[in-house]
Structure formats: structure tokens, C-alpha cells
Design a protein around this motif. Structure first.
Motif, PDB file in Angstrom:
ATOM      1  N   ASP A 408      23.928  24.423  35.554  1.00  0.00           N
ATOM      2  CA  ASP A 408      23.144  23.411  35.985  1.00  0.00           C
ATOM      3  C   ASP A 408      22.135  23.223  34.787  1.00  0.00           C
ATOM      4  N   SER A 409      22.295  22.610  33.877  1.00  0.00           N
ATOM      5  CA  SER A 409      21.394  22.637  32.432  1.00  0.00           C
ATOM      6  C   SER A 409      21.414  21.206  32.210  1.00  0.00           C
ATOM      7  N   ASP A 410      20.116  20.908  31.473  1.00  0.00           N
ATOM      8  CA  ASP A 410      20.023  19.691  31.045  1.00  0.00           C
ATOM      9  C   ASP A 410      20.718  19.333  29.610  1.00  0.00           C
ATOM     10  N   ARG A 411      21.381  20.183  29.334  1.00  0.00           N
ATOM     11  CA  ARG A 411      21.816  20.019  27.932  1.00  0.00           C
ATOM     12  C   ARG A 411      23.412  20.619  27.909  1.00  0.00           C
ATOM     13  N   PHE A 412      24.166  20.274  26.899  1.00  0.00           N
ATOM     14  CA  PHE A 412      25.217  20.869  26.501  1.00  0.00           C
ATOM     15  C   PHE A 412      25.486  20.757  25.045  1.00  0.00           C
ATOM     16  N   PHE A 413      26.337  21.655  24.514  1.00  0.00           N
ATOM     17  CA  PHE A 413      26.648  21.942  23.005  1.00  0.00           C
ATOM     18  C   PHE A 413      28.034  21.459  22.629  1.00  0.00           C
ATOM     19  N   ILE A 414      27.963  20.954  21.480  1.00  0.00           N
ATOM     20  CA  ILE A 414      29.306  20.783  20.811  1.00  0.00           C
ATOM     21  C   ILE A 414      29.473  22.045  19.692  1.00  0.00           C
ATOM     22  N   LEU A 415      30.432  22.668  19.813  1.00  0.00           N
ATOM     23  CA  LEU A 415      30.508  23.926  19.090  1.00  0.00           C
ATOM     24  C   LEU A 415      31.753  23.570  17.902  1.00  0.00           C
ATOM     25  N   ASP A 416      31.323  23.725  16.600  1.00  0.00           N
ATOM     26  CA  ASP A 416      32.107  23.379  15.519  1.00  0.00           C
ATOM     27  C   ASP A 416      32.571  24.785  14.912  1.00  0.00           C
ATOM     28  N   LEU A 417      34.019  25.285  15.294  1.00  0.00           N
ATOM     29  CA  LEU A 417      34.262  26.583  14.996  1.00  0.00           C
ATOM     30  C   LEU A 417      34.364  26.764  13.389  1.00  0.00           C
ATOM     31  N   LYS A 418      34.829  25.681  12.801  1.00  0.00           N
ATOM     32  CA  LYS A 418      34.872  25.695  11.341  1.00  0.00           C
ATOM     33  C   LYS A 418      33.692  26.204  10.756  1.00  0.00           C
ATOM     34  N   ALA A 419      32.632  25.471  11.023  1.00  0.00           N
ATOM     35  CA  ALA A 419      31.354  25.497  10.634  1.00  0.00           C
ATOM     36  C   ALA A 419      30.383  26.485  11.154  1.00  0.00           C
ATOM     37  N   ARG A 420      30.892  27.256  12.452  1.00  0.00           N
ATOM     38  CA  ARG A 420      30.038  27.894  12.993  1.00  0.00           C
ATOM     39  C   ARG A 420      28.765  27.559  13.468  1.00  0.00           C
ATOM     40  N   GLN A 421      28.617  26.234  13.767  1.00  0.00           N
ATOM     41  CA  GLN A 421      27.645  25.563  14.053  1.00  0.00           C
ATOM     42  C   GLN A 421      27.727  24.727  15.532  1.00  0.00           C
ATOM     43  N   THR A 422      26.525  25.027  16.110  1.00  0.00           N
ATOM     44  CA  THR A 422      26.609  24.447  17.490  1.00  0.00           C
ATOM     45  C   THR A 422      25.441  23.154  17.465  1.00  0.00           C
ATOM     46  N   PHE A 423      25.724  22.046  18.176  1.00  0.00           N
ATOM     47  CA  PHE A 423      25.136  20.740  18.202  1.00  0.00           C
ATOM     48  C   PHE A 423      24.630  20.462  19.685  1.00  0.00           C
ATOM     49  N   PRO A 424      23.115  20.510  19.915  1.00  0.00           N
ATOM     50  CA  PRO A 424      22.885  20.482  21.085  1.00  0.00           C
ATOM     51  C   PRO A 424      22.754  18.720  21.611  1.00  0.00           C
ATOM     52  N   MET A 425      23.273  18.660  22.835  1.00  0.00           N
ATOM     53  CA  MET A 425      23.175  17.339  23.228  1.00  0.00           C
ATOM     54  C   MET A 425      22.334  17.349  24.551  1.00  0.00           C
ATOM     55  N   LEU A 426      21.204  16.910  24.354  1.00  0.00           N
ATOM     56  CA  LEU A 426      20.012  16.867  25.356  1.00  0.00           C
ATOM     57  C   LEU A 426      20.328  15.774  26.563  1.00  0.00           C
ATOM     58  N   THR A 427      19.944  16.145  27.573  1.00  0.00           N
ATOM     59  CA  THR A 427      20.072  14.912  28.773  1.00  0.00           C
ATOM     60  C   THR A 427      18.684  14.864  29.440  1.00  0.00           C
ATOM     61  N   ASP A 428      18.472  13.647  30.064  1.00  0.00           N
ATOM     62  CA  ASP A 428      17.277  13.738  30.715  1.00  0.00           C
ATOM     63  C   ASP A 428      17.002  14.095  32.047  1.00  0.00           C
ATOM     64  N   SER A 429      18.244  14.918  32.465  1.00  0.00           N
ATOM     65  CA  SER A 429      18.004  15.688  33.583  1.00  0.00           C
ATOM     66  C   SER A 429      19.189  16.543  33.776  1.00  0.00           C
ATOM     67  N   SER A 430      19.074  17.517  34.480  1.00  0.00           N
ATOM     68  CA  SER A 430      20.325  18.600  34.800  1.00  0.00           C
ATOM     69  C   SER A 430      21.589  18.192  35.610  1.00  0.00           C
ATOM     70  N   GLY A 431      22.226  18.605  35.412  1.00  0.00           N
ATOM     71  CA  GLY A 431      23.554  18.135  36.348  1.00  0.00           C
ATOM     72  C   GLY A 431      24.654  17.389  35.700  1.00  0.00           C
ATOM     73  N   PHE A 432      24.686  17.440  34.490  1.00  0.00           N
ATOM     74  CA  PHE A 432      25.642  16.615  33.668  1.00  0.00           C
ATOM     75  C   PHE A 432      26.841  17.233  33.818  1.00  0.00           C
ATOM     76  N   ILE A 433      28.236  16.412  33.872  1.00  0.00           N
ATOM     77  CA  ILE A 433      29.254  16.755  33.872  1.00  0.00           C
ATOM     78  C   ILE A 433      29.996  16.178  32.488  1.00  0.00           C
ATOM     79  N   VAL A 434      30.607  16.958  31.752  1.00  0.00           N
ATOM     80  CA  VAL A 434      31.103  16.408  30.444  1.00  0.00           C
ATOM     81  C   VAL A 434      32.754  16.449  30.707  1.00  0.00           C
ATOM     82  N   ASN A 435      33.670  15.298  30.269  1.00  0.00           N
ATOM     83  CA  ASN A 435      34.881  15.007  30.327  1.00  0.00           C
ATOM     84  C   ASN A 435      35.379  14.803  28.655  1.00  0.00           C
ATOM     85  N   VAL A 436      36.227  15.586  28.338  1.00  0.00           N
ATOM     86  CA  VAL A 436      36.876  15.048  27.178  1.00  0.00           C
ATOM     87  C   VAL A 436      38.229  14.133  27.271  1.00  0.00           C
TER      88      VAL A 436
END
Lengths: 527, 366
Positions: A408-436
Motif C-alpha cells: 500500500d505504497s505511493d510509489r513503485f520501482f523499476i529494477l534494472d538487474l543489469k545496471a543494478r539500478q532502481t528507478f522510482p515511480m512516484l504516484t499521487d496517492s497510495s494503492g496503485f496496481i501495476v500490470n505488465v
């Protein structure tokens, strides 16, 4: 009084020719399932699935398929190109015409079609789909008298008409879940696939290459209280077939026990002399120093190990399956979940991702480079997210990316395994669902209570914010008949607020709020 | 209802109608005998020399036909007169006598001389004095001294009026009623929980031709019908149909109060279908609309005398079949380009409103 006579004549006429009952059946919530080329909208009250497709830009088409009465379970294939619906039929059956329990198989591509319909003799409550789409298993009966240890196996291949029922030996247990294995290497005979059934007190191995063979049942050890321990997780290592240069190894199975510090390690080993069996299960019970929260077979520099996370000690325990020798690895935090991401990380060697829904941050565990001090192989990544789910990205282009989502967060992250980096995606409220998206090119993030959502292209991680008129309940990305892609923002499919299901259609590859189409009254389609 | 049934029974037995005047013959023949003291000293059996009175006032439609009809011989009456030779035959109006009716050639009475006869039911040529023809002679058992008061006009008499159909047949009319179509098309279920499509129906027209009991009328008609309901517990639907048409109606009068009709009507219909969801989706279409019906009309209120142009109230019942072209149920959003939805049409197939129809109405004719 004469007027009343006329009313007496007219009113019966007004009610003559009662309409078809289908128009009076409530539309219901219309549970939706996103598939590769279509979205299935389950119309339980009319015993059908509406397959929504997009044949061309901004066009929506629908086809209705019967799925049987009283739906018990809906599953998809691993690649989401097939829909499986288990229904109970009419229970109890009193007339020959009463519908039997059934499983409906629907091809869910851009042009959906009914593939197969299996009829069962007794209703079942659960359905499991083989990741390789060779088998379906229906289990957990729902009739007045049921045998919980009976499994109905339905082949999806060439012999699709052969329905076989297998009953496992019971030691009083009730099946909880099933697991289809890869082909496992056994001492005698070719590698074969197994269906592993774990009940509340044992596990059973059903040889899928020959269902007439007797299954192998392994009881779990007793707890300190004297009761049988319950399997909580089953993992397997398929083994390595031997060759002239490599003796190979037989398949192994690991079992985590619920609330117990022990794990079971099974080997499909060489049978005793004189036995006509292809293998014999040999097992060990290993104490890992605390109650493990997750186990997984990993390949280290030193060979195959069964890794067990022990969050109470902030450690991972590596078990050598050949010797049952254990080795403890200190972790920087109390991670509870472990996911192998080796194949997606490129040439990094064996790599595992550690995370926990109770602890912020993640860690990379480079098992392939572990030499000497294993603790140094753990690299922490301090992100401000308690990760509850890790979504894979299908396809080849962006398989090295993972979506990290909190509960129940106001953000989610995209993790790049090759670069070992994480990219935050901030949302204006919590409870977002992510579909790929099934094509692995983008993800869709939406909040079920809102009318705003976004797409994130994996190519440049650029989020495109979108807005529609109605509250969004689901967003699915499907392949169009012309090869392009469409996004369906569904409304009212969660059964909330009493809204009838409807959909807003977008171009998934170039989404734009100013260029959408709305289609209402979905549940009237096909009637 | 009982009146209607009785009327129908009489209507379907033309023989009874033909016999009806004859049944009154004995009473007619007795009346002069009972009023013998007041009778005029005219020679019994002599035909009146005076010509038949000309109708006063405007020319009544159908009068010519009625006059021709009444001047024909009356075999039934003549037979009855022949069967009662002892009774004095009443003097007939000049028209009857001139045509040499059987009554005129009957043997002369042997009793009292003939008085001025009361006008018979068939004396249709005096439309300006309607009351006289309607006085029935006193019954035979009403003998007694002194003048005999005319009995109250019995209800039955109204049914037995055999005068000219006149304005019963040739009139302007306005017809308002309730119509019910039975639409069997499964698509109609979207809009209604039954197959009935009720209408308010209005028609107006006038008779354009009469020929004996037959007549024909032209009419213009407007109907409005509709249903509304909910589908699948979520969407509100409604269907409204305006129907405009012109038709021709053929009639056959069984009696002056009752006629059978057949009507053919062609026209156009405007179907308006609405689906209310998050926004309104509508469909408006023009359709061909035609129907053929058979029915009957019964005069509830009105002067029996067809020679009087008076308002008359009729009840009409009819049934038949409606044919229409199909309705394309592609419901368009009210404003398809309104952002952000840009709603697309809802396609619900095709529907045809054809089917059996029935109608009840009240007609005011004049």
C-alpha cells in the motif's frame, strides 16, 4: 364498472409473452482477466465469458463463449494465451439434461475460439494449469461426498479426450496445492515430469509419464507437539543428466515446513537392489537455525545449494544437498523472500533478489561470484519501499527489468538487474496496481478508486499520465488483430459502486487521453 | 356487455331482422279496430289518393336507397296479413298502396271503417317527423274505452330500427382508443418485460361512399406507443413509436347500430430507442408501417333515426396484423465527440415490431 371489465381484458394481454430471463439477470461485477489478445469478462449470471478484442484502432469486438453453470475457478496459462474455466454445473443433478461439471478451454488470442470442453462426473473446486500446457488438474471436490485425494488429470495435448482420475494414498491429509515440475532426472529411465501434491501432512509425487504408476507419498516429520508438520513450500531442482564426462545428478526436492526450523530435502535416488522402481526417494531433515520464510535451490560456485532465508536471524542458510552440510550467510536485513533472477541478469552468474514486505529495501545476492566470504556477495539497495510483489517482464527485450511493488505504497520501482539500478515511480496517492503488458514493452499503473492511470514505456521509462471519465477497475494491454496493441481501461468490473461494466479503449503504443473511445453496456453484448 | 351480446345475436340473424316488421303486423292491424269510434269515414281498403309526403329539410343521405327499399313489396308482412284474414288490414301509406302491396289487395275489413293509420316502421320518407313513425300501436290486450296512450318506447325498438342508415353510415368521425401490439421479436425484450406494445391511438376521417349496407371511409391516424424497462438490473431502456398513417375502411352495417369493418392502413413510424447507462444512447429511425385489421363497431349512444345528423358514440373493437420494417438498434451516444469519453455506439442488433394487433376505441361520429 365497465371500464374495469376492459382492464380485466387488457391487463392479461399486457403481460403475455414474458421476455427471456437473460435480460433480467443482474450484470454482476464481470470479473476480468487480461490475456494476450483479448480480455475475458466473466458473466457468471449468464454462464458465459465475453472475450473482448480490438480488431483495429479504436474498435472493440466481443464474442461470447459458454463456460458452464456455477463457475468455481478461472485460470490462465503461464503465457496468458489460454483461458481455463472450471464450473460446477447443476448440483445436485436431478434430470438427465442437468449440466455436468466441466472445464472450458478458450484460445485467448486476437481471434478467440473455443478449444475444448471437458465434462467431469463430479464437481471440483480448484484448477491447476501446467506451465507447459500439457496437463490440467481439477481437485478438491465440491459434492456432498467427496474424496479430497482424488485428482482429475486432463491432458491438453494430442490425447485430449483421455480424462484420468488419480487418487493418492491418504494418511488423513487434505490436498492444499499442486506443483508441476520440469522433467526430473531419475536413476532409471528418461527424465519425467511429476505432479507434486502437498497436503497438510505429506507430499505425493505423481508420475505424469505414466499415470498407472503408483504415486510416491512422503510423510512429513512430527512436530514437538507430536503432530505431523505441514508443508508450506515445495521447490525442486531437476538434476543434471549424466554423460561420459559428467556423472550428473539426480533431481532433488526441498520442502519447507510451516512454523518449523527444519526443511526436508528429498532425492530421487537409486532404488535398492532388486527393486523394479525407477527411483527411490531418500530424504533428510535439516535444521536451518530458525524458522525459514523461503527456500530455493541455487547454483553457487561450490555447486548446488538449497538456500533458506531465516529472517529472525537476518541470515540465509545454504545447505549442501549432497552432504547436508549447512553454511550460514549474514544478511544486512531481515529479508523474507528470495527470487532467482539469474536468467534475467545476463552474465552475472547466479543471482538472487532478496526483499521483504516488512522491511524497506532490497538486496542482490550474487551467488555465482561467491567465493570465500559469502556475506560479501550480498549487495544492499536501500529503496524506500517494502516490496510485496516482484513482477517479471515477459519477452526478451526487457527481461532484465523487474517491477517492485509495495502493499500500500505511493510509489513503485523499476529494477534494472543489469545496471543494478532502481528507478522510482512516484504516484499521487497510495494503492496503485501495476500490470505488465504481455509483450513486455510497457507497464500500466492504476488506482482502483481513481480515474487516472499511467503507462510506463520500458524503452525510456517515460510515464504517460492518462485520464478517463470513469473510475478504472482494471487496465489490460492486448494484441490487436492488426498486430498493434490496444489498452482497455475497464470500469465497473470490481463490483463496486454498482456500475455496469464498460471500457475505455486506447492505443497502447501511443496512449493519449485526448484520443480514446468509450464502449458502454458490455454485458449486453452477445445477447 | 349484455347489450352487445344481444345485439350481436340479432345482428347475425338477418332472417330475424326481415321478420321483425311482420311480427308487429298483428298489433298494427288491431289498432284501428280498437280505435274504431275515432276512425275517419273513409272507404276501407281504398288507397289514399294523396301522394307520399316529401321529406322536409335537407336531403338525408341514404334516403333514396331507403325509399326504394320501403316501396318494395313486403312478403313477410303480406304473408302475415294473408294468414289473418279475419283481422282488418290497416291502410298502407300511399307508397305501399301505389306499389300494389299485398296489404293493399287484402280483403276489405268487415268491421269498423279504417281510421287514419299510424305511420308504420317502414314509412321512412318522413324524416322531419321522427316521432310519429316510432309510435307503436297499442297491444291487442290493451282493450278498453277511451283514448289509448302510446306505450313508452321499449329499448328493443331501438335495435329494430330499420330506417335508413343515413348518418349511422355516412358521417365524419373521430376515433380514440387503446391499441395493443404483440411483438414477438426477441430484441423487443430489451425494452419490455412482455411482448405487449401498448399505444394510444387516434383516427379521424369521413365516409366517402355508401352503397346499401356497404360504405367506405378514408381516415388519417396517429398512434403513439412505448415501453420501458431495466435490462440486467443496470441499464434503463425505453422505446417510443410514433405512427402516422392513412387508411381506407370498408364497412358493412348489420343493423344501424352495428357494423363490421375492415381497414387497411399504410404510413410511417418513428421509432425512438434509448439506453441509459453512464450516458444516454439513442436511436431514431423512420420505418414503414402498415396494418390490416377486421373489427366491429357498436353504437352506444345516438338517435336511432339515421336521418338526423346528430353526434353518435360508438365502441369499436378490431384485430389484425402489423407489418413494419426493421429497426436498427445501433444506439448512438447523444454527443459522440464529448470528451473525455467519446462514447461509441451500442449495437444491439435489429428488431422488427411486426405482429398481431388489437384495438379498442370510442368513436364519435357526426
Amino acid at each position: 364498472m365497465k371500464k374495469l371489465y376492459w382492464l380485466g381484458l387488457v391487463l392479461p394481454l399486457m403481460s403475455c409473452g414474458k421476455r427471456n430471463e437473460k435480460w433480467d439477470e443482474p450484470a454482476g461485477s464481470g470479473q476480468s482477466v487480461g490475456l494476450t489478445g483479448s480480455v475475458a469478462l466473466v458473466d457468471e449470471n449468464l454462464n458465459r465469458a465475453l472475450m473482448l478484442t480490438s480488431p483495429a484502432p479504436y474498435q472493440l469486438d466481443s464474442r461470447a463463449f459458454p463456460i458452464g453453470k456455477d463457475v468455481a475457478a478461472i485460470e490462465t496459462s503461464a503465457d496468458r494465451d489460454t483461458l481455463f474455466v472450471l464450473s460446477r454445473g447443476v448440483q445436485p443433478r436431478r434430470n438427465p439434461d442437468d449440466e455436468l461439471p466441466s472445464i472450458t478451454v478458450i484460445d485467448a488470442g486476437p481471434e478467440p475460439e473455443l478449444v475444448k470442453r471437458f465434462e467431469l462426473t463430479d464437481p471440483k473446486e480448484s484448477l491447476a494449469v501446467d506451465p507447459d500446457e500439457d496437463w490440467l488438474v481439477a481437485f478438491q471436490g465440491g459434492a456432498t461426498v467427496t474424496n479430497p485425494n482424488e485428482f482429475v488429470l486432463l491432458p491438453l495435448g494430442q490425447n485430449a479426450d483421455d480424462v484420468e482420475s488419480v487418487t493418492i494414498r491418504s494418511f488423513g491429509g487434505v490436498p492444499r496445492d499442486v506443483l508441476f515440475t520440469d522433467p526430473l532426472v531419475v536413476p532409471n529411465g528418461p527424465p519425467r515430469r511429476f505432479l507434486i501434491v502437498h497436503t497438510d501432512r505429506d507430499i505425493a509425487l505423481i508420475d505424469l509419464s505414466d499415470l498407472s504408476r503408483e504415486e510416491v507419498t512422503i510423510q512429513t516429520p512430527e512436530t514437538e507437539a507430536g503432530t505431523a508438520s505441514t508443508p508450506a513450500q515445495v521447490v525442486f531442482d531437476p538434476g543434471v543428466a549424466g554423460s561420459d564426462d559428467d556423472p550428473g545428478r539426480f533431481a532433488r526436492i526441498g520442502v519447507r515446513l510451516q512454523n518449523e526450523p527444519d526443511v526436508m530435502l528429498l532425492e530421487l535416488g537409486v532404488p535398492t537392489e532388486g527393486s523394479n522402481k525407477d527411483f527411490e526417494v531418500k530424504f533428510n531433515i535439516i535444521n536451518v537455525g530458525g524458522i525459514p520464510s523461503a527456500i530455493e535451490f541455487v547454483n553457487t560456485d561450490f555447486g548446488l545449494r538449497l538456500a533458506a532465508l531465516v529472517p529472525t536471524r537476518s541470515q540465509a542458510t545454504l545447505i549442501d544437498p549432497a552432504t547436508t552440510v549447512i553454511e550460514a550467510v549474514s544478511l544486512p536485513d531481515r529479508y523474507t523472500q528470495l527470487a532467482r533472477v539469474t536468467e534475467d541478469a545476463g552474465d552475472e552468474g547466479e543471482l538472487a533478489l532478496l526483499y521483504s514486505p516488512e522491511t524497506e529495501g532490497i538486496a542482490f545476492w550474487a551467488l555465482g561470484r561467491a567465493s570465500g566470504d559469502l556475506s560479501k556477495s550480498v549487495q544492499q539497495n536501500e529503496i524506500q519501499l517494502r516490496v510485496a510483489e516482484v513482477h517479471d517482464v515477459p519477452g526478451e527485450n526487457y527481461a532484465h527489468l523487474k517491477i517492485l511493488q509495495g502493499a500500500d505504497s505511493d510509489r513503485f520501482f523499476i529494477l534494472d538487474l543489469k545496471a543494478r539500478q532502481t528507478f522510482p515511480m512516484l504516484t499521487d496517492s497510495s494503492g496503485f496496481i501495476v500490470n505488465v503488458a504481455p509483450d513486455g514493452e510497457r507497464a500500466w499503473a492504476f488506482r482502483p478508486d481513481g480515474s487516472e492511470f499511467a503507462s510506463i514505456e520500458f524503452s525510456d521509462l517515460h510515464p504517460t499520465s492518462l485520464s478517463v471519465a470513469l473510475r478504472v477497475s482494471e487496465v489490460w494491454d492486448i494484441e490487436r488483430s492488426d498486430g498493434s496493441r490496444a489498452a482497455l481501461a475497464l470500469h465497473g468490473t470490481d463490483g463496486r459502486f454498482g456500475a455496469a461494466p464498460s471500457v475505455t479503449l486506447l492505443d497502447a503504443e501511443a496512449p493519449d487521453s485526448a484520443d480514446t473511445r468509450f464502449f458502454g453496456s458490455l454485458m449486453l453484448e452477445g445477447l | 356487455m349484455r347489450v352487445l351480446v344481444a345485439t350481436a345475436l340479432l345482428a347475425v340473424t338477418p332472417a330475424a331482422l326481415a321478420q321483425a316488421p311482420a311480427e308487429t303486423a298483428p298489433a298494427q292491424t288491431q289498432a284501428p279496430a280498437q280505435q274504431a269510434p275515432k276512425s275517419q269515414p273513409e272507404k276501407p281498403g281504398a288507397a289514399p289518393a294523396a301522394p307520399a309526403p316529401e321529406p322536409k329539410g335537407e336531403k338525408v343521405p341514404g334516403t333514396e336507397a331507403a325509399a326504394q327499399k320501403t316501396t318494395e313489396p313486403k312478403p313477410a308482412g303480406a304473408a302475415r296479413a294473408a294468414e289473418a284474414p279475419a283481422e282488418p288490414a290497416p291502410a298502407r301509406p300511399a307508397a305501399d298502396a301505389a306499389k300494389g302491396s299485398a296489404a293493399a289487395t287484402a280483403p276489405p275489413p268487415t268491421q269498423a271503417p279504417k281510421q287514419e293509420p299510424a305511420e308504420t316502421l317502414s314509412s321512412d320518407l318522413t324524416p322531419s317527423e321522427p316521432s310519429a313513425p316510432h309510435v307503436l300501436p297499442a297491444p291487442a290486450n290493451a282493450a278498453g274505452p277511451g283514448p289509448v296512450q302510446p306505450p313508452p318506447e321499449p329499448e328493443r325498438f331501438r335495435l329494430l330500427y330499420t330506417g335508413p342508415l343515413g348518418y349511422h353510415q355516412d358521417h365524419y368521425f373521430v376515433n380514440a382508443g387503446f391499441r395493443l401490439d404483440l411483438v414477438r421479436d426477441p430484441r423487443f425484450d430489451i425494452f419490455a418485460s412482455s411482448d405487449a406494445l401498448p399505444h394510444l391511438s387516434v383516427q379521424a376521417g369521413r365516409t366517402i361512399m355508401t352503397q346499401g349496407e356497404f360504405s367506405a371511409a378514408l381516415l388519417l391516424a396517429w398512434d403513439y406507443g412505448g415501453r420501458n424497462d431495466r435490462v440486467r438490473d443496470t441499464d434503463q431502456t425505453s422505446l417510443g413509436v410514433h405512427r402516422l398513417g392513412a387508411g381506407i375502411e370498408a364497412r358493412y352495417h348489420l343493423v344501424h347500430r352495428l357494423y363490421l369493418l375492415g381497414r387497411l392502413r399504410l404510413g410511417a413510424a418513428r421509432a425512438h430507442a434509448v439506453l441509459k447507462e453512464v450516458r444516454d444512447f439513442v436511436s431514431n429511425q423512420w420505418l414503414f408501417d402498415g396494418r390490416a385489421v377486421l373489427g366491429a363497431a357498436f353504437e352506444l349512444l345516438g338517435k336511432p333515426d339515421g336521418t338526423e345528423r346528430k353526434p353518435r358514440l360508438w365502441f369499436v373493437a378490431e384485430g389484425g396484423y402489423v407489418l413494419t420494417s426493421s429497426v436498427d438498434l445501433t444506439l448512438e451516444p447523444n454527443n459522440p465527440n464529448e470528451a473525455p469519453e467519446r462514447a461509441q455506439p451500442v449495437e444491439l442488433g435489429e428488431m422488427n415490431l411486426k405482429g398481431a394487433t388489437m384495438r379498442f376505441g370510442l368513436v364519435i361520429s357526426y
